[in-house]
Enzyme design. Structure first.
Site, mmCIF file in Angstrom:
data_model
loop_
_atom_site.group_PDB
_atom_site.id
_atom_site.type_symbol
_atom_site.label_atom_id
_atom_site.label_comp_id
_atom_site.label_asym_id
_atom_site.label_seq_id
_atom_site.Cartn_x
_atom_site.Cartn_y
_atom_site.Cartn_z
ATOM 1 N N ASP A 169 0.868 -1.241 0.116
ATOM 2 C CA ASP A 169 0.006 -0.200 -0.413
ATOM 3 C C ASP A 169 0.997 1.230 0.511
ATOM 4 O OD1 ASP A 169 -1.695 1.995 0.836
ATOM 5 O OD2 ASP A 169 -2.910 0.957 1.412
ATOM 6 N N HIS A 200 -2.032 0.059 -3.143
ATOM 7 C CA HIS A 200 -3.223 0.403 -2.605
ATOM 8 C C HIS A 200 -4.747 0.567 -3.359
ATOM 9 C CE1 HIS A 200 -5.592 3.042 0.169
ATOM 10 N NE2 HIS A 200 -6.116 4.268 -1.015
#
Length: 231
Positions: A169, A200
């Protein structure tokens, strides 16, 4: 599919997009927006949850700053505006608004009375906060941001929570990711699933990091989770 108005706990009213399933009564779902507002992606997600048999409502959490925000992730100008709205948000009041939406959906004739929340990005963080601060029957967070800062509340989780975590992420770090996984490990109510190699927003259709296989897996698990806990 329509927009409704919901009363806020501290006065005022905010809009919310509602998608109804073909069969009622159904479990209710508060679908929690990303930083782009209740845009086409969030509305399509609500429609999809309705197609899976849930009564879905997505409240406008930016209404205190600017009602009706619908941004995309396609231009830097929109990203800048989205981050400005995020920075201007009172997240405690946002949780209050989510609780109001939860009470609203539970009170609908087409709802069984059981309801949960599912959120993405900012919404993934707020879904975690719903798990610690509300009586939602079940909650799901997709790549929630800053969860490591909320671990002090993890002991309050007493209803099922499913976390979908992107291994890579860009709004987190390996240390923060590992801290979240370790921080919820001892809670029997929490399931944290890490998606190897994902970034993400891997489940945002049309997004830069969208991955169909990972998104399909996460969405399948989410639907099974809610069918189990909102039955």
């Amino acid at each position: 599919m329509s927009d409704v108005m919901i009363d806020a706990a501290d006065g005022g009213r905010f809009s919310a997009y509602v998608a109804k399933p073909t069969v009622a009564p159904a479990g209710g779902l508060v679908v929690i927006q990303e930083i782009f507002g209740v845009n086409a992606v969030m509305r399509e997600m609500c429609d999809w949850y309705a197609s899976q048999g849930f009564l879905a409502v997505c409240p406008d959490l930016f209404w205190r700053q600017q009602p009706g925000v619908q941004l995309t992730d396609k231009t830097q100008e929109e990203w800048n505006q989205a981050f400005a709205l995020l920075n201007g948000m009172d997240q405690d009041k946002a949780v209050d608004d989510l609780k109001a939406a939860l009470a609203w959906v539970r009170g609908q004739d087409g709802c069984t009375g059981k309801a949960g929340s599912v959120g993405y990005c900012l919404g993934g963080r707020l879904a975690f906060m719903m798990a610690t601060r509300s009586d939602a029957d079940a909650n799901v967070g997709y790549y929630g941001v800053g969860l490591e800062g909320l671990l002090g509340e993890a002991g309050k989780i007493a209803k099922p929570l499913l976390l979908h975590i992107a291994e890579n992420d860009k709004f987190s770090s390996p240390d923060k990711r590992d801290a979240v996984v370790a921080g919820v490990k001892g809670n029997e109510w929490v399931t944290a699933k890490v998606y190897p190699g994902m970034d993400h927003a891997f489940a945002r259709p049309g997004g830069e990091h969208y991955d169909r296989d990972a998104a399909d897996e996460a969405n399948r698990l989410t639907v099974e989770f809610f069918r189990t806990h909102l039955a």
